[in-house]
Scaffold this active site. Sequence first.
Site, PDB file in Angstrom:
ATOM      1  CB  VAL A   7      64.274  75.965  10.315  1.00 38.95           C
ATOM      2  CG1 VAL A   7      63.480  77.184  10.547  1.00 38.95           C
ATOM      3  CG2 VAL A   7      65.629  76.175   9.646  1.00 38.95           C
ATOM      4  CB  CYS A   8      60.476  74.294  14.426  1.00 34.00           C
ATOM      5  SG  CYS A   8      61.269  74.463  15.967  1.00 34.00           S
ATOM      6  CB  ALA A   9      57.349  78.436  15.065  1.00 31.59           C
ATOM      7  N   GLY A  11      62.187  76.863  17.524  1.00 34.18           N
ATOM      8  CA  GLY A  11      63.123  76.052  17.845  1.00 34.18           C
ATOM      9  C   GLY A  11      63.450  75.062  18.935  1.00 34.18           C
ATOM     10  CD  GLU A  39      59.271  81.739  11.553  1.00 28.41           C
ATOM     11  OE1 GLU A  39      59.323  82.668  10.378  1.00 28.41           O
ATOM     12  OE2 GLU A  39      58.538  81.345  12.307  1.00 28.41           O
TER      13      GLU A  39
END
Length: 103
Positions: A7-9, A11, A39
């Site tokens: 998961v990142c800010a 994607g 996220e």
Amino acid sequence: MKQIMLVCAAGMSTSLLVSKMQKAAKEQKIEADIFAISESEVDQILRSKNVDVLLLGPQVRYLKGAYDVKYKDKKIPIEVINMADYGMMNGANVLKQAITLIG
């Protein structure tokens, strides 16, 4: 087949890391579905897919406490990716972290 979710800010910043993790998994003969999402997609994905581990990019490390509470019933290991491994895009080390968390 291990399900490894990053998961990142947005994607996108983890897409290169996912590629390197997939390469490491292939070399080590580990069957894994490794994918990255933003996220904002976590709830939707966890409703429709069984995930073995959830790894957070360092830029969203602040979500860990909330995710630990929110997804406690799912019993999914949730951890922040080591910042040095993330920065160096060390797919083998991040894969090792994920496999260790899965147990």
